[in-house]
Design a protein around this motif. Structure first.
Motif, PDB file in Angstrom:
ATOM      1  N   LYS A  16     -28.891 -30.202 -28.766  1.00 18.61           N
ATOM      2  CA  LYS A  16     -29.816 -30.397 -29.879  1.00 18.61           C
ATOM      3  C   LYS A  16     -29.638 -31.798 -30.451  1.00 18.61           C
ATOM      4  O   LYS A  16     -28.565 -32.392 -30.375  1.00 18.61           O
ATOM      5  CB  LYS A  16     -29.578 -29.346 -30.968  1.00 18.61           C
ATOM      6  N   ILE A  38     -35.393 -35.945 -25.119  1.00 19.25           N
ATOM      7  CA  ILE A  38     -36.661 -35.387 -25.612  1.00 19.25           C
ATOM      8  C   ILE A  38     -37.724 -36.469 -25.765  1.00 19.25           C
ATOM      9  O   ILE A  38     -38.844 -36.327 -25.300  1.00 19.25           O
ATOM     10  CB  ILE A  38     -36.430 -34.658 -26.953  1.00 19.25           C
ATOM     11  N   TRP A  39     -37.365 -37.587 -26.410  1.00 23.63           N
ATOM     12  CA  TRP A  39     -38.377 -38.608 -26.708  1.00 23.63           C
ATOM     13  C   TRP A  39     -38.411 -39.742 -25.683  1.00 23.63           C
ATOM     14  O   TRP A  39     -39.274 -40.597 -25.726  1.00 23.63           O
ATOM     15  CB  TRP A  39     -38.151 -39.172 -28.108  1.00 23.63           C
ATOM     16  N   ARG A  91     -45.004 -30.642 -25.920  1.00 25.40           N
ATOM     17  CA  ARG A  91     -43.813 -29.820 -26.097  1.00 25.40           C
ATOM     18  C   ARG A  91     -43.712 -29.360 -27.544  1.00 25.40           C
ATOM     19  O   ARG A  91     -44.224 -30.027 -28.452  1.00 25.40           O
ATOM     20  CB  ARG A  91     -42.560 -30.616 -25.702  1.00 25.40           C
ATOM     21  N   TYR A  92     -43.053 -28.224 -27.734  1.00 20.92           N
ATOM     22  CA  TYR A  92     -42.837 -27.681 -29.070  1.00 20.92           C
ATOM     23  C   TYR A  92     -41.437 -28.082 -29.533  1.00 20.92           C
ATOM     24  O   TYR A  92     -40.446 -27.850 -28.828  1.00 20.92           O
ATOM     25  CB  TYR A  92     -42.951 -26.157 -29.069  1.00 20.92           C
ATOM     26  N   MET A  93     -41.373 -28.664 -30.727  1.00 18.41           N
ATOM     27  CA  MET A  93     -40.098 -29.077 -31.297  1.00 18.41           C
ATOM     28  C   MET A  93     -39.855 -28.330 -32.604  1.00 18.41           C
ATOM     29  O   MET A  93     -40.755 -28.240 -33.452  1.00 18.41           O
ATOM     30  CB  MET A  93     -40.088 -30.582 -31.567  1.00 18.41           C
ATOM     31  N   ARG A  94     -38.658 -27.805 -32.734  1.00 18.59           N
ATOM     32  CA  ARG A  94     -38.262 -27.186 -33.995  1.00 18.59           C
ATOM     33  C   ARG A  94     -37.340 -28.134 -34.731  1.00 18.59           C
ATOM     34  O   ARG A  94     -36.360 -28.642 -34.150  1.00 18.59           O
ATOM     35  CB  ARG A  94     -37.548 -25.866 -33.751  1.00 18.59           C
ATOM     36  N   CYS A  95     -37.642 -28.384 -35.988  1.00 19.79           N
ATOM     37  CA  CYS A  95     -36.825 -29.285 -36.808  1.00 19.79           C
ATOM     38  C   CYS A  95     -36.331 -28.539 -38.050  1.00 19.79           C
ATOM     39  O   CYS A  95     -37.133 -27.968 -38.803  1.00 19.79           O
ATOM     40  CB  CYS A  95     -37.632 -30.514 -37.215  1.00 19.79           C
ATOM     41  N   ALA A 114     -32.882 -31.129 -34.453  1.00 13.34           N
ATOM     42  CA  ALA A 114     -34.161 -30.857 -33.796  1.00 13.34           C
ATOM     43  C   ALA A 114     -33.863 -30.371 -32.383  1.00 13.34           C
ATOM     44  O   ALA A 114     -32.904 -30.817 -31.749  1.00 13.34           O
ATOM     45  CB  ALA A 114     -35.034 -32.109 -33.757  1.00 13.34           C
ATOM     46  N   GLU A 115     -34.697 -29.447 -31.893  1.00 13.38           N
ATOM     47  CA  GLU A 115     -34.484 -28.935 -30.538  1.00 13.38           C
ATOM     48  C   GLU A 115     -35.816 -28.635 -29.872  1.00 13.38           C
ATOM     49  O   GLU A 115     -36.822 -28.350 -30.528  1.00 13.38           O
ATOM     50  CB  GLU A 115     -33.629 -27.672 -30.564  1.00 13.38           C
ATOM     51  N   ASN A 116     -35.789 -28.704 -28.557  1.00 11.63           N
ATOM     52  CA  ASN A 116     -36.970 -28.401 -27.749  1.00 11.63           C
ATOM     53  C   ASN A 116     -37.061 -26.884 -27.583  1.00 11.63           C
ATOM     54  O   ASN A 116     -36.216 -26.265 -26.952  1.00 11.63           O
ATOM     55  CB  ASN A 116     -36.847 -29.086 -26.385  1.00 11.63           C
ATOM     56  N   THR A 118     -39.956 -25.341 -26.419  1.00 12.67           N
ATOM     57  CA  THR A 118     -41.212 -25.139 -25.689  1.00 12.67           C
ATOM     58  C   THR A 118     -41.213 -23.823 -24.931  1.00 12.67           C
ATOM     59  O   THR A 118     -42.180 -23.046 -25.006  1.00 12.67           O
ATOM     60  CB  THR A 118     -41.457 -26.295 -24.706  1.00 12.67           C
TER      61      THR A 118
END
Length: 359
Positions: A16, A38-39, A91-95, A114-116, A118
């Motif tokens: 993460k 991720i980025w 992609r779906y990112m949770r922050c 933050a984590e992926n 998806t």
């Protein structure tokens, strides 16, 4: 060991992204190595150009992030999922972020992870879509079972009367009608429980090559034998077979819903006309009645589920606003189209165009 060293060691090992953002200097004080995965930019680039992170968020999700930003500045933590897009890949990112306060209880920094997510979010979306399709299918079957069961109820009334009048010769005829109605109900339920349907959120269509005119005759005969219909049926069908690839159960649902709709809104002295013919590579079915028609302002809404176009029948029959929506969906699943024309007090006509076999 001081706190920055602990954060650094955790960040080096965690999949993460761990971060700390300095609100005074408008830059990241810390970004863990997972950020690059991720980025696809280095942590130093992210620290220098934090705007690039916001630019990667899809437009539809930016208002939600703006609301989260305001909450953080007010001293509230946030937990938000947003979509980012890079090189055409979403992609779906949770922050999960928390405000950091100074000695005066002013928010001076933000920290969190933050984590992926998806894979998890796509699975949730799949379950939601599957659940919606399941509910739609259950609603459809419950609606369409009412027709055959109404015929069974009508025939049992006739049976009871004929038994009292000792008209035993009619019993075999009525038994045949009940048997066909039960088969229709069973087929509808079996179609819902079809293994292919349970595996996928898409409706399973089991097509076979059939004579569409023959299917129309069978359904109309079913209504006539049940003595439920006072209106006169007029069939205008070609002598030559009109071969079409159809799902027999779903095509019967289409006809049952159109006929039931006509019965509901056509006086007992009226007519229900079904015409079928070939038009190039299309098989055309025209279903019309001499009923009360549909007000012009409601015509654009007739195929919507639970639409404002649903009305009580001439005899006070309730309408759940599902029948024509079901017809529209089933026609679409066959690769066809349906249109409607109507004038008040002059009747309604539905035209269905289905691709012929081999077209």
């Amino acid at each position: 060991m001081n706190q920055p060293d602990i954060l650094h060691q955790i960040g080096q090992q965690s999949p993460k992204v761990l971060f700390q953002y300095n609100l005074t200097e408008h830059k990241f004080d810390y970004l863990s190595p997972a950020f690059y995965e991720i980025w696809e930019i280095t942590a130093s680039q992210g620290q220098e150009l934090p705007q690039r992170l916001l630019d990667s968020v899809v437009d539809e999700d930016r208002p939600a992030l703006a609301r989260c930003w305001k909450k953080l500045l007010k001293g509230e933590h946030v937990d938000q999922i947003a979509r980012i897009e890079q090189r055409g890949l979403k992609r779906y990112m949770r922050c999960l972020a928390y405000p950091i306060f100074d000695g005066d209880q002013q928010v001076v920094a933000l920290a969190g992870m933050a984590e992926n997510v998806t894979q998890q979010q796509e699975f949730i979306n799949y379950l939601a879509e599957f659940g919606q399709r399941k509910n739609s299918a259950l609603e459809m079957v419950m609606h369409d079972l009412r027709g055959p069961l109404a015929i069974v109820k009508s025939v049992t009334t006739l049976l009871r009367q004929d038994i009292q009048d000792n008209k035993k010769e009619e019993l075999a005829h009525y038994t045949d009608i009940i048997e066909k109605a039960c088969v229709q109900c069973t087929n509808l339920i079996q179609d819902l429980l079809n293994e292919e349907h349970l595996k996928s959120p898409e409706v399973y269509v089991n097509k076979s090559r059939v004579n569409m005119s023959e299917q129309v005759r069978d359904v109309v005969e079913f209504y006539q034998k049940g003595q439920m219909v006072q209106q006169q049926f007029v069939l205008q069908l070609p002598e030559e077979p009109l071969m079409v690839e159809l799902d027999l159960i779903k095509f019967s649902q289409i006809l049952n819903n159109l006929i039931s709709n006509s019965i509901k809104f056509t006086p007992s002295t009226g007519t229900i006309t079904i015409q079928a013919y070939q038009d190039g590579e299309w098989a055309v079915l025209e279903h019309s009645d001499s009923g009360i028609g549909i007000p012009e302002h409601l015509l654009p809404k007739v195929f919507e589920r639970r639409s404002i176009a649903s009305r009580q029948g001439l005899n006070g029959e309730e309408s759940r606003g599902l029948g024509l929506a079901i017809v529209f969906e089933l026609v679409r699943l066959h690769g066809g189209t349906i249109s409607v024309q109507s004038q008040e007090q002059e009747g309604t006509s539905f035209t269905i165009r289905l691709p012929k076999y081999g077209a």
